[in-house]
Design a protein around this motif. Structure first.
Motif, mmCIF file in Angstrom:
data_model
loop_
_atom_site.group_PDB
_atom_site.id
_atom_site.type_symbol
_atom_site.label_atom_id
_atom_site.label_comp_id
_atom_site.label_asym_id
_atom_site.label_seq_id
_atom_site.Cartn_x
_atom_site.Cartn_y
_atom_site.Cartn_z
ATOM 1 N N MET A 105 19.147 -21.761 15.609
ATOM 2 C CA MET A 105 18.757 -21.227 16.903
ATOM 3 C C MET A 105 19.441 -21.857 18.164
ATOM 4 S SD MET A 105 14.571 -21.854 16.281
ATOM 5 C CE MET A 105 14.960 -23.679 16.264
ATOM 6 N N ARG A 106 19.836 -20.956 18.828
ATOM 7 C CA ARG A 106 20.634 -21.285 20.388
ATOM 8 C C ARG A 106 19.537 -21.069 21.383
ATOM 9 N NH1 ARG A 106 24.323 -24.369 23.024
ATOM 10 N NH2 ARG A 106 23.745 -23.805 25.377
ATOM 11 N N LEU A 123 14.994 -18.952 27.122
ATOM 12 C CA LEU A 123 15.584 -17.906 25.775
ATOM 13 C C LEU A 123 15.984 -18.784 24.454
ATOM 14 C CD1 LEU A 123 16.853 -15.305 25.224
ATOM 15 C CD2 LEU A 123 18.897 -16.116 26.331
ATOM 16 N N VAL A 125 17.680 -17.653 20.846
ATOM 17 C CA VAL A 125 18.324 -16.499 20.262
ATOM 18 C C VAL A 125 18.557 -17.151 18.873
ATOM 19 C CG1 VAL A 125 20.435 -15.256 19.857
ATOM 20 C CG2 VAL A 125 19.489 -15.357 22.165
ATOM 21 N N THR A 126 18.198 -16.448 17.671
ATOM 22 C CA THR A 126 18.464 -17.167 16.575
ATOM 23 C C THR A 126 19.457 -16.490 15.659
ATOM 24 O OG1 THR A 126 16.873 -15.774 15.088
ATOM 25 C CG2 THR A 126 15.798 -17.432 16.312
ATOM 26 N N GLU A 127 19.992 -16.810 14.305
ATOM 27 C CA GLU A 127 20.934 -16.461 13.672
ATOM 28 C C GLU A 127 19.960 -15.734 12.667
ATOM 29 O OE1 GLU A 127 23.631 -19.108 11.936
ATOM 30 O OE2 GLU A 127 24.550 -19.653 14.030
ATOM 31 N N ALA A 145 18.728 -11.659 13.367
ATOM 32 C CA ALA A 145 18.749 -12.336 14.620
ATOM 33 C C ALA A 145 17.626 -11.881 15.479
ATOM 34 C CB ALA A 145 20.238 -12.418 14.927
ATOM 35 N N LEU A 146 16.940 -12.868 15.836
ATOM 36 C CA LEU A 146 15.766 -12.611 16.961
ATOM 37 C C LEU A 146 16.322 -13.173 18.405
ATOM 38 C CD1 LEU A 146 12.831 -13.594 14.548
ATOM 39 C CD2 LEU A 146 13.914 -11.231 14.907
ATOM 40 N N ARG A 147 15.664 -12.433 19.302
ATOM 41 C CA ARG A 147 15.689 -12.760 20.474
ATOM 42 C C ARG A 147 14.275 -12.996 21.273
ATOM 43 N NH1 ARG A 147 19.552 -12.037 24.563
ATOM 44 N NH2 ARG A 147 18.893 -12.050 26.804
ATOM 45 N N THR A 149 12.220 -14.570 24.524
ATOM 46 C CA THR A 149 12.461 -14.587 25.846
ATOM 47 C C THR A 149 10.833 -15.090 26.422
ATOM 48 O OG1 THR A 149 11.764 -12.170 26.325
ATOM 49 C CG2 THR A 149 14.212 -12.968 26.143
ATOM 50 N N GLN A 164 17.559 -9.323 17.942
ATOM 51 C CA GLN A 164 18.633 -9.299 19.105
ATOM 52 C C GLN A 164 19.484 -8.055 19.027
ATOM 53 O OE1 GLN A 164 19.493 -11.318 21.180
ATOM 54 N NE2 GLN A 164 21.831 -11.446 21.462
ATOM 55 N N GLN A 167 16.696 -4.737 21.642
ATOM 56 C CA GLN A 167 16.035 -5.881 22.381
ATOM 57 C C GLN A 167 14.627 -5.088 22.896
ATOM 58 O OE1 GLN A 167 18.428 -8.045 25.125
ATOM 59 N NE2 GLN A 167 20.055 -8.518 23.476
#
Length: 209
Positions: A105-106, A123, A125-127, A145-147, A149, A164, A167
């Motif tokens: 994850m970022r 926020l 953001v996953t791979e 990949a998920l987002r 928020t 991701q 969205q």
């Protein structure tokens, strides 16, 4: 004596911990999987907030994450969190989660607080990765990949989970009230894409943080 109180007095050994070193003011803990989490007491921030404040850093395979933490009588706050981490770091901190994932994850998270001033913003953001229910570890789901928020809307924080690449397609929506009441709702798309959560479509789970 207070200055040399070992960290092990507060942090007891758990199955997911691989060792504890240092003091409660400057210490570190090993986490299964090879991650090391270290913290340094922040005295001025502690005095200003009437609590225990610290700067922390977690490092390991696919993990380089840092931020700030505050523990007080009114609850706890984690803020200014940024970097990358494997999902296992979150799983270690939240043992009650009924699922596990293998993904990176970022994270750019501004704030998460509990108590009488609960709030969330940031926020993640996953791979793409794999997730599975802890009750059925042999059955995994491929997750895109998920987002994730979180933002303030009126007097509450609204948290959304979406792909991701899509969205506007909400999988999970959660609302965190200022008094710490958290309501998590699973959408039909979420129930179909994230079956390892075991939550039927349209069901709302409520929890007090």
């Amino acid at each position: 004596m207070v200055a040399t109180v070992p960290a092990s007095v507060v942090l007891k050994n758990r199955p997911w911990r691989t060792g504890i070193a240092g003091t409660i003011w400057n210490g570190e803990v090993g986490i299964a999987g090879g991650t090391r989490a270290a913290w340094d007491w922040a005295p001025l921030r502690s005095l200003a907030n009437l609590g225990f404040a610290a700067d922390w850093q977690a490092t390991g395979t696919d993990t380089d994450l840092g931020g700030r933490a505050l523990l007080s009588a009114g609850g706890w706050t984690v803020d200014q969190v940024s970097g990358t981490a494997r999902f296992g770091l979150i799983a270690a901190a939240a043992q009650a989660l009924p699922f596990q994932c293998d993904m990176v994850m970022r994270i750019d998270w501004d704030r998460l607080s509990t108590g009488g001033s609960a709030a969330a913003s940031g926020l993640i953001v996953t791979e793409p990765g794999q997730c599975w229910a802890k009750a059925t570890p042999g059955t995994s789901t491929t997750v895109p990949a998920l987002r994730i928020t979180a933002e303030q809307v009126g007097g509450q924080s609204v948290i959304r989970v979406a792909p991701q690449a899509q969205q506007r397609r909400t999988l999970i929506e959660a609302k965190l009230a200022g008094d710490g009441r958290l309501a998590v709702t699973m959408t039909p798309d979420g129930a179909a894409d994230l079956p390892f959560l075991g939550i039927p479509a349209g069901v709302t789970i409520q929890k007090q943080l």
